[in-house]
Design an enzyme around this catalytic site. Structure first.
Site, PDB file in Angstrom:
ATOM      1  N   THR A   1      -9.351  12.368  -2.880  1.00 47.07           N
ATOM      2  CA  THR A   1      -8.457  12.889  -1.864  1.00 47.07           C
ATOM      3  C   THR A   1      -7.025  12.990  -2.255  1.00 47.07           C
ATOM      4  O   THR A   1      -6.240  12.421  -1.791  1.00 47.07           O
ATOM      5  CB  THR A   1      -8.910  12.137  -0.741  1.00 47.07           C
ATOM      6  N   HIS A   2      -6.634  13.449  -3.361  1.00 50.64           N
ATOM      7  CA  HIS A   2      -5.585  13.548  -3.980  1.00 50.64           C
ATOM      8  C   HIS A   2      -4.970  15.056  -4.408  1.00 50.64           C
ATOM      9  O   HIS A   2      -4.501  15.234  -5.412  1.00 50.64           O
ATOM     10  CB  HIS A   2      -5.478  12.811  -5.416  1.00 50.64           C
ATOM     11  N   ASN A   3      -4.892  15.844  -3.211  1.00 49.33           N
ATOM     12  CA  ASN A   3      -4.494  17.087  -3.466  1.00 49.33           C
ATOM     13  C   ASN A   3      -2.945  16.995  -3.161  1.00 49.33           C
ATOM     14  O   ASN A   3      -2.427  16.208  -2.404  1.00 49.33           O
ATOM     15  CB  ASN A   3      -4.909  18.097  -2.296  1.00 49.33           C
TER      16      ASN A   3
END
Lengths: 596, 325
Positions: free
Chosen positions: A523-525
C-alpha cells in the site's frame, strides 16, 4: 441545501496518521480542528480485543477502504483500456478512525539521504545518462538533514524498535550501516528474531552482507509514549498486518495523537462522513470541505485551512474533482501538475526455499520480525555499468503467516501438476501433500524503488464512477526496462543468498513480471501531488502547501516526487511534523499566505 | 450511497434459492437426507461446545433472512445456542456437485481429512445463503470487461462492454459481473453439461480421474467446448470462485461452518487464534501448540464492559457525550 456547520480553523480529510498529528499539534496552539472520517470509530479496546480471524480481516478486508463504493481504475499505458480494481489486489488503503495507520505493518524506515537529493546526487556521481529516457524524477525540495529532527521526533514520541546503525556519523555494528546519520538512537531494542530471519541473516553474512532486524513501530518492550499511557510490548501473536493490535503494541494514530487531540477539547471527529470536494471562493482560496454525512445529506464544513490527510489516491482524486471557476481543472492543477509522477513500489518474491522437515514458526511475529539487508538499497552500491537507477532491500518473509492466503505459495515438488499458466495447481492430491510443508518454506522478498516517468500518472476515469456517480481516479502505470534490470540484479543476489541457505527445493521468479493490480504488493502508492521548488514542477511547496491555493495543504505520500525502496509511513509523518513546525512559525500568523 | 457488498437480488423465496428455473424433483426427500449428511447442517438448535459469548469486534456471519441469533448478548463466558439454518442456498443436486468438486480439490479420508471432512460444503452453502452478493468488498458497477483475441480486429464498441486483449485480462484481477450465487447456479449446471458432453454422465458419477480432468479443463479454460459451454460466466472464473471458497472452508475459523475439528489448521500446523508467543518460542525448532478457534480465545480484560475503559484509559471517560459518534 447543504447543512452548513460553524466555521473552524482547520478541517482535515480523514482521521488517519497525518490528521491525528496535525490535530494534536494545532489544537495545542489553540486552534479548532474538525476531521471528517469516511469510516466508523474504533478503539484498541474493545474493537481489536478479539479480532484474530484471517477470513474476516485478511481475506475479506474488514478494515480496508470500502472499494465497493469507490475504487480505482488502472491501465498499463495510454493505449490500453482502464478497468476498476473490483476486489482487493495490489494495495490496501484503510478506513475508520486511524485509517491505514491501524492495519499497517509498521515497518519504519527512514529514507536514505540520497533518496532526497535524488537527481543531483545521481548526476554528480554518474552523469545524466544514468536516468532512462522519459523519466521525470526530481529532487525533493528538502534534504535528509532538514527532515532528520522530525524523524527523530516521531520515533521518540511514539516509541520505535530497532538497532541503530549510524549515530551522528558513527557506524554501529548490528544496525543498518547504510542508514543516514541519526541524532538519537532508537528508543527501544529491535523486535525478537525469527528462525527464518536468522537463517537468512547467517547466509547473508557468509556472503559479506550486513543483515539486521527491521526497524518497527511495534514496541519491543513496554513504553510510555507522549500520551503518558504505558503501552505493552509486542506479543508476537501473528495477527498484525490488516489487523488492529489487541494490546496497542503497534503504534497507530489511536495510541497517542488522537486521544491527546481530543483531550484538548478543541478537536472533533465526525465519522461516516465522505468528503466530496474542496470548495473555493472567487479568489481561488479554499473555504472548506463538502461531504455527505451519515444522514445521507450534503454538508459543508467551512474552515480557514484545509488539510488533505487522506490516502495518496484520495488526496489526488479530491484535487482533481474540486473544479471551480477559479480552478477549472481542480485545486492545485492550474498548471497541469496534479497527477504527475505516479509511482508505486517493487514488492516481489524472487525466490522461495523449502526446507523439508523443518518448522520455522512463521505464523508468529509480524512483518518486522525478520532480518533484512540494505547492501543493495538506493545508491549505497556502485551503479556504474549496471544499466539501471535505483535499488532495494532484500529480506526474509518470516512472520505472521496465515493459511488461507498462503497455502497456494508452498513450493511444489518436481512433477507436481501445473496449470495453463505453468503454475503448480493449488488443488488435488499433490497440493494436499504439500500442506505439510506450510511452515517449512522461507520466501525472500525484494522491496525496491519505483522511479518516476512521464507516462505513469493519475487522472479521472471516463467510464467508472463511485456510489455518488462521480469519476473514479485512474492510474496509468507499468514497469519499464530500468526496473526490470534493477529487479533482475536484486533477484540474482537474493537467489545467491537462498543457495547458501540450502533449501531442498525452491520456486523462482527472477524476472520482473508486468505490473498487475490483481496481486497484493504494497500500500505504497505515491506521487500525483508532488512537492517541489516551483509551481512549474510541482503541486505544492516543501511544506505541502498548494501553490495555487495556499490555504490547502497536501499531506502524505502524494507529495513524494518518486518512490524510494522502503516503506513510506515514517517519512509521511516526518513531512507532517516538518510542515506543522513551519505552520506554527510562519503560517498561523498570516493564514493563507504562501510560506517561504 | 448504497450499502456495502451484498448488492444483488433480495433474499430467497424458495426452499433452495440455488434452484435454477426447473423445480426440485421428487427426489427431494431422499436427497434431503444426503444433503444433511453432506453439509453437516441440522434443522435444530445446537449447543456448540466451547463457543463463548463473543466480545465486541468478534465476527458473526450475518444470519440468513428471517433467521439468526439476534437479541442481547448474554453474560460473559456463557455458552450460546447457535441456530443453524435447516436449508441453505444450494439444492440437493447442487450440494452433491459441490461436494464432488471439493472432494477433488482437497481430497481426504478419515485419517487425513480433506475438504469434505472439514465441512467445506456446509461452509459454501452458508456463505451463499448468508450473502446475497459478495462476502468480500467488491465493486460491482459496469461496464464490464470482455476479452478478445488480439490477432483479430478489436470488436465494435458495445454499450456496457470494455474490450480488453484476452492475454491482458488477468493483470486486472477479478472482473466478473456475476455475483457468487449466479456463478454457482450457472457454473454447476455448466460443469454437469461438460461432464455429459465429454463422458456421457453427470459429474458426480464420473471416476475421480475423469473429474480431475474436467476440473483441470475449467481451471485452464483453453478448450473450445469448455469456453462455449461456460459462456457467459467463464470457466476459470467459476473455478477460481469454488477454489477460493474451498480453501476458505478448509482453513477459516470454524465459526464460519467449515474447518470442523480444526482439521484444516492441523493439516498445515497452524495454532490458529492465539494471544501470544514468546521470543523463546519463536526460536524453538520443535514448537507445537494445539490449535484454537477464535471462540476459545480467552477474553481480554475479563469482567469489564465495553463502555468502561478503553486500553488508553481515558478518552471515553473524559468525553462522556463524545466528540466522536
Amino acid at each position: 441545501m447543504a447543512v452548513e456547520h460553524p466555521e473552524v480553523d482547520v478541517v482535515t480529510v480523514g482521521a488517519g496518521w497525518t490528521a491525528a498529528i496535525a490535530a494534536h499539534q494545532l489544537t495545542a496552539e489553540g486552534l479548532e480542528v474538525v476531521s471528517l472520517e469516511k469510516g466508523r470509530a474504533q478503539w484498541t479496546w474493545p474493537d481489536f480485543a478479539h479480532n484474530h480471524d484471517e477470513l474476516r480481516f485478511s481475506t475479506r478486508g474488514e478494515l480496508l477502504h470500502a472499494l465497493e463504493q469507490e475504487t480505482w481504475t488502472w491501465r498499463p499505458n495510454r493505449g490500453a483500456p482502464s478497468l476498476p480494481m473490483r476486489q482487493y489486489g495490489a494495495f490496501h488503503p484503510g478506513e475508520n478512525l486511524g485509517g491505514a495507520g491501524v492495519h499497517w505493518s509498521a515497518v519504519t524506515w527512514r529514507f536514505l539521504p540520497s533518496d532526497f537529493d535524488y537527481v543531483t546526487h545521481h548526476v554528480e556521481r554518474y552523469g545524466p545518462g544514468i536516468f532512462p529516457d522519459g523519466h521525470s524524477n526530481q529532487d525533493w525540495p528538502l534534504t535528509y538533514d532538514e527532515l532528520e529532527p522530525y524523524f527523530t521526533q516521531f520515533e521518540q514520541e511514539t516509541g520505535m524498535s530497532g538497532r541503530t546503525g549510524n549515530l551522528a556519523g558513527e557506524i554501529i555494528e548490528g544496525g543498518n550501516p547504510f542508514e543516514g546519520p541519526r541524532s538519537k538512537p532508537y528508543p527501544l531494542p529491535p523486535l525478537a528474531s525469527t528462525r527464518a530471519g536468522l537463517r537468512f541473516a547467517e547466509a547473508a553474512e557468509t556472503l559479506g552482507y550486513h543483515p539486521f532486524v527491521q526497524p518497527s513501530s511495534i514496541l519491543s518492550e513496554g513504553f510510555t509514549d507522549i500520551s503518558g499511557a504505558p503501552r505493552s510490548g509486542c506479543e508476537y501473536c501473528g495477527f498484525c498486518t490488516r489487523f488492529g493490535c489487541h494490546v496497542d503494541a503497534k503504534t497507530s494514530p489511536l495510541t497517542a495523537h488522537i486521544p491527546l487531540a481530543l483531550d484538548s477539547g478543541r478537536y472533533e471527529i465526525r465519522t461516516r462522513c465522505y468528503v466530496t470536494g474542496i470548495e473555493v471562493d472567487n479568489t481561488g482560496q479554499a473555504t472548506g470541505l463538502s461531504y455527505v454525512g451519515p444522514d445521507g445529506r450534503e454538508h459543508f464544513q467551512p474552515a480557514g485551512t484545509v488539510l488533505l490527510c487522506g490516502y495518496t489516491l484520495t488526496n489526488v482524486r479530491l484535487l482533481l474533482l474540486s473544479t471551480s471557476r477559479a480552478h477549472p481543472d481542480g485545486v492545485g492543477n492550474d498548471r497541469g501538475q496534479v497527477g504527475r509522477n505516479c509511482t508505486y513500489q517493487i514488492w516481489q518474491n524472487p525466490v522461495t526455499g523449502l526446507f523439508e522437515g523443518e518448522r520455522f514458526n512463521t505464523f508468529m511475529g509480524n512483518t518486522s520480525t525478520s532480518h533484512a539487508i540494505y547492501d543493495f538499497a538506493g545508491d549505497v552500491f556502485d551503479h556504474t555499468g549496471l544499466g539501471f537507477v535505483g535499488g532495494g532491500q532484500i529480506f526474509a518473509d518470516a512472520g505472521e503467516r496465515m493459511p488461507i492466503g498462503t497455502v497456494a505459495d508452498i513450493p511444489a515438488a518436481e512433477g507436481d501438476p501445473t496449470n495453463a499458466e505453468d503454475e503448480p495447481r493449488a488443488w488435488g492430491q499433490a497440493f494436499k501433500d504439500r500442506l505439510q510443508h506450510w511452515d517449512s518454506y522461507i520466501p525472500l522478498m525484494i522491496q525496491a524503488e519505483s522511479p518516476a516517468y512521464e507516462m505513469n500518472r493519475f487522472d479521472l476515469d471516463p467510464n467508472y464512477t463511485d456510489g455518488l456517480g462521480r469519476p473514479l481516479l485512474r492510474m496509468t502505470f507499468d514497469w519499464t526496462d530500468n526496473e526490470r534490470r534493477m529487479y533482475a540484479f536484486l533477484a540474482e543476489r537474493a537467489n545467491q543468498i537462498m543457495s547458501v541457505m540450502g533449501p531442498d527445493r525452491r520456486s523462482e521468479q527472477l524476472e520482473l513480471e508486468d505490473y498487475n493490480i490483481a496481486d497484493y504488493q504494497s500500500t505504497h502508492n505515491q506521487g500525483g501531488a508532488i512537492m517541489g521548488t516551483s509551481p512549474d514542477n510541482s503541486v505544492t511547496n516543501r511544506y505541502g502547501q498548494v501553490w495555487d491555493t495556499p490555504n490547502v495543504f497536501v499531506m502524505g505520500a502524494a507529495l513524494f516526487p518518486q518512490n524510494p525502496g522502503a516503506n513510506p509511513t515514517v517519512t509521511v509523518n516526518a513531512l507532517a511534523y516538518h510542515a506543522l513546525a513551519a505552520m506554527k512559525q510562519q503560517y498561523l500568523r498570516s493564514p493563507g499566505e504562501l510560506m517561504s | 450511497m448504497d450499502t456495502p457488498s451484498d448488492h444483488d437480488e433480495p433474499g430467497p423465496g424458495r426452499e433452495h434459492p440455488g434452484d435454477d428455473d426447473p423445480p426440485v424433483t421428487g427426489r427431494t426427500r431422499l436427497s434431503r437426507r444426503w444433503f444433511l449428511a453432506a453439509t453437516g447442517t441440522a434443522a435444530t438448535v445446537t449447543l456448540v461446545p466451547g463457543c463463548r459469548t463473543r466480545e465486541s469486534g468478534a465476527p458473526t456471519e450475518r444470519p440468513a433472512e428471517g433467521r439468526g441469533t439476534g437479541g442481547a448478548i448474554p453474560p460473559d463466558g456463557t455458552q450460546v445456542p447457535q441456530a443453524r439454518p435447516a436449508a441453505g442456498f444450494l439444492n440437493p443436486e447442487q450440494v452433491g456437485l459441490v461436494a464432488a468438486i471439493a472432494a477433488r480439490l482437497i481430497p481426504g479420508d478419515e485419517e487425513e481429512p480433506g475438504a469434505l471432512e472439514a465441512g467445506v460444503v456446509g461452509y459454501i452453502d452458508r456463505l451463499l445463503s448468508t450473502h446475497p452478493g459478495y462476502p468480500e468488498r467488491t465493486y460491482t458497477r459496469g461496464p464490464f470487461a470482455e476479452g478478445y483475441d488480439p490477432d483479430e480486429e478489436e470488436p465494435e464498441p458495445e454499450e456496457g462492454v470494455i474490450w480488453v486483449e484476452e492475454e491482458e485480462l488477468p493483470r486486472y484481477g477479478w472482473q466478473s459481473g456475476f455475483p457468487p450465487r449466479e456463478l454457482y447456479r450457472m457454473g454447476l449446471a455448466r460443469l454437469d453439461e461438460l461432464a455429459q458432453q465429454r463422458h456421457g454422465s453427470p459429474f458426480v458419477d464420473l471416476a475421480e480421474h475423469e473429474q480431475d480432468g474436467l476440473i483441470e479443463a475449467i481451471e485452464d479454460d483453453e478448450d473450445d467446448d469448455v469456453a462455449e459451454i461456460f459462456e457467459p460466466i467463464g470457466a476459470n472464473v467459476f473455478f477460481q470462485l469454488v477454489h477460493q471458497h474451498t480453501l476458505e472452508g478448509f482453513l477459516a475459523d470454524p465459526m464460519y461452518g467449515g474447518n470442523r475439528q480444526l482439521v484444516g489448521w492441523r493439516a498445515v500446523g497452524w495454532p490458529g487464534a492465539q494471544r501470544a508467543y514468546s521470543p523463546q518460542e519463536m526460536l524453538q525448532p520443535d514448537f507445537h501448540r494445539e490449535p484454537q478457534a477464535l471462540g476459545d480465545l480467552h477474553p481480554l480484560n475479563p469482567g469489564h464492559r465495553h463502555d468502561e475503559h478503553d486500553a488508553l484509559g481515558s478518552v471515553r471517560r473524559r468525553h462522556p457525550a463524545g466528540p466522536i459518534d
